[in-house]
Design a protein around this motif. Structure first.
Motif, PDB file in Angstrom:
ATOM      1  N   PHE A  18       4.276   3.070   7.747  1.00 37.80           N
ATOM      2  CA  PHE A  18       3.628   3.963   6.784  1.00 37.80           C
ATOM      3  C   PHE A  18       3.690   5.422   7.235  1.00 37.80           C
ATOM      4  CE2 PHE A  18       1.829  -0.191   5.964  1.00 37.80           C
ATOM      5  CZ  PHE A  18       1.834  -0.242   4.577  1.00 37.80           C
ATOM      6  N   GLN A  19       4.547   5.677   8.218  1.00 39.42           N
ATOM      7  CA  GLN A  19       4.717   7.016   8.769  1.00 39.42           C
ATOM      8  C   GLN A  19       3.367   7.633   9.144  1.00 39.42           C
ATOM      9  OE1 GLN A  19       6.966   8.759   5.567  1.00 39.42           O
ATOM     10  NE2 GLN A  19       8.893   7.882   6.307  1.00 39.42           N
ATOM     11  N   ALA A  20       2.570   6.847   9.864  1.00 34.72           N
ATOM     12  CA  ALA A  20       1.235   7.288  10.274  1.00 34.72           C
ATOM     13  C   ALA A  20       1.096   7.281  11.796  1.00 34.72           C
ATOM     14  CB  ALA A  20       0.182   6.398   9.627  1.00 34.72           C
ATOM     15  N   GLU A  21       2.221   7.482  12.485  1.00 38.31           N
ATOM     16  CA  GLU A  21       2.174   7.474  13.942  1.00 38.31           C
ATOM     17  C   GLU A  21       1.350   8.626  14.504  1.00 38.31           C
ATOM     18  OE1 GLU A  21       5.028   7.409  12.088  1.00 38.31           O
ATOM     19  OE2 GLU A  21       6.602   6.325  13.137  1.00 38.31           O
TER      20      GLU A  21
ATOM     21  N   LEU B 118       0.832  -1.194   0.000  1.00 43.62           N
ATOM     22  CA  LEU B 118       0.000   0.000   0.000  1.00 43.62           C
ATOM     23  C   LEU B 118       0.867   1.245   0.000  1.00 43.62           C
ATOM     24  CD1 LEU B 118      -2.434  -1.010   2.910  1.00 43.62           C
ATOM     25  CD2 LEU B 118      -2.960  -1.064   0.466  1.00 43.62           C
ATOM     26  N   THR B 119       0.368   2.293  -0.608  1.00 43.90           N
ATOM     27  CA  THR B 119       1.023   3.587  -0.467  1.00 43.90           C
ATOM     28  C   THR B 119       0.655   4.147   0.905  1.00 43.90           C
ATOM     29  OG1 THR B 119      -0.833   4.851  -1.339  1.00 43.90           O
ATOM     30  CG2 THR B 119       0.785   4.011  -2.959  1.00 43.90           C
ATOM     31  N   LYS B 120       1.329   5.192   1.321  1.00 43.47           N
ATOM     32  CA  LYS B 120       1.002   5.818   2.603  1.00 43.47           C
ATOM     33  C   LYS B 120      -0.438   6.320   2.599  1.00 43.47           C
ATOM     34  CE  LYS B 120       5.770   7.107   3.351  1.00 43.47           C
ATOM     35  NZ  LYS B 120       6.772   8.159   3.246  1.00 43.47           N
ATOM     36  N   LYS B 121      -0.871   6.873   1.500  1.00 42.86           N
ATOM     37  CA  LYS B 121      -2.254   7.356   1.404  1.00 42.86           C
ATOM     38  C   LYS B 121      -3.239   6.194   1.454  1.00 42.86           C
ATOM     39  CE  LYS B 121      -5.571  10.047  -1.289  1.00 42.86           C
ATOM     40  NZ  LYS B 121      -6.631   9.421  -0.567  1.00 42.86           N
ATOM     41  N   GLN B 122      -2.959   5.121   0.745  1.00 46.53           N
ATOM     42  CA  GLN B 122      -3.845   3.953   0.781  1.00 46.53           C
ATOM     43  C   GLN B 122      -3.926   3.378   2.189  1.00 46.53           C
ATOM     44  OE1 GLN B 122      -1.812   1.702  -2.290  1.00 46.53           O
ATOM     45  NE2 GLN B 122      -3.552   1.957  -3.696  1.00 46.53           N
ATOM     46  N   TYR B 123      -2.802   3.382   2.899  1.00 51.61           N
ATOM     47  CA  TYR B 123      -2.802   2.886   4.273  1.00 51.61           C
ATOM     48  C   TYR B 123      -3.705   3.748   5.143  1.00 51.61           C
ATOM     49  CZ  TYR B 123      -1.345   1.645   8.958  1.00 51.61           C
ATOM     50  OH  TYR B 123      -1.348   1.256  10.269  1.00 51.61           O
ATOM     51  N   ARG B 124      -3.590   5.057   5.023  1.00 50.00           N
ATOM     52  CA  ARG B 124      -4.456   5.954   5.806  1.00 50.00           C
ATOM     53  C   ARG B 124      -5.922   5.752   5.444  1.00 50.00           C
ATOM     54  NH1 ARG B 124      -2.209  10.332   8.760  1.00 50.00           N
ATOM     55  NH2 ARG B 124       0.051  10.260   8.688  1.00 50.00           N
ATOM     56  N   ASP B 125      -6.191   5.597   4.162  1.00 57.49           N
ATOM     57  CA  ASP B 125      -7.569   5.335   3.732  1.00 57.49           C
ATOM     58  C   ASP B 125      -8.065   4.012   4.320  1.00 57.49           C
ATOM     59  OD1 ASP B 125      -7.503   7.691   2.271  1.00 57.49           O
ATOM     60  OD2 ASP B 125      -7.222   6.692   0.326  1.00 57.49           O
ATOM     61  N   LEU B 126      -7.185   3.019   4.367  1.00 57.69           N
ATOM     62  CA  LEU B 126      -7.556   1.718   4.917  1.00 57.69           C
ATOM     63  C   LEU B 126      -7.878   1.814   6.406  1.00 57.69           C
ATOM     64  CD1 LEU B 126      -7.940  -1.327   4.625  1.00 57.69           C
ATOM     65  CD2 LEU B 126      -5.463  -1.592   4.989  1.00 57.69           C
ATOM     66  N   ILE B 127      -7.087   2.563   7.157  1.00 62.42           N
ATOM     67  CA  ILE B 127      -7.400   2.653   8.581  1.00 62.42           C
ATOM     68  C   ILE B 127      -8.665   3.484   8.809  1.00 62.42           C
ATOM     69  CG2 ILE B 127      -5.121   2.073   9.445  1.00 62.42           C
ATOM     70  CD1 ILE B 127      -4.586   5.006   9.984  1.00 62.42           C
TER      71      ILE B 127
END
Length: 149
Positions: free
Chosen positions: A54-57, A5-14
């Motif tokens: 994913f640098q989403a801390e 996943l891209t970082k954006k896709q990961y954020r969308d997934l969460i």
């Protein structure tokens, strides 16, 4: 299987995981007979545990082996929840009132026939039109003594 996943896709997934888990568990107390659906919480926990990769801390906090989305993150999604709740409220009230009225018309039945369903949809449309026009302004509850609440 590996999922990239891209970082954006990961954020969308969460976001999707939060919204899905909210749908499944927000109304559950966790008490016996009203248990939370843990399988959704477990998959959400697993996915958000990967936030560092994913640098989403900024949207996830850790407490031991449990991971949670932050209050700010959750609050940012509340407009979606509220929009859904609003839509569902009007759909449900129209549908339930239509079914009640239909059963008053035809009496108790085990299973609705096609013509009954069509009539129920007609009644439901009438309620939808009324609620779109007036909201709850004209809705009144009358108790058994024919008194307004």
């Amino acid at each position: 299987m590996k999922l990239e996943l891209t970082k954006k896709q990961y954020r969308d997934l969460i976001e999707l995981l939060f919204l899905g888990n909210w749908m499944a568990n927000a109304s559950r107390t966790g008490a016996e007979g009203d248990e939370r659906l843990e399988k959704y919480e477990e998959i959400q926990n697993y996915v958000i545990s990967q936030a560092k990769h994913f640098q989403a801390e900024d949207v996830v906090k850790a407490e031991g082996n449990e991971f949670y989305t932050t209050m700010d993150f959750e609050e940012s999604l509340m407009p979606i929840v509220e929009e859904y709740d609003e839509y569902t409220f009007w759909e449900q009230i129209s549908m339930k009132l239509a079914k009640r009225d239909l059963l008053r018309e035809i009496g108790p039945v085990r299973q609705l026939k096609e013509e009954h369903r069509e009539r129920m949809y007609e009644i439901e449309e009438q309620y939808e039109t009324e609620f779109e026009k007036n909201g709850l302004k004209n809705l009144e509850i009358i108790n058994k003594d024919k008194k307004k609440l």
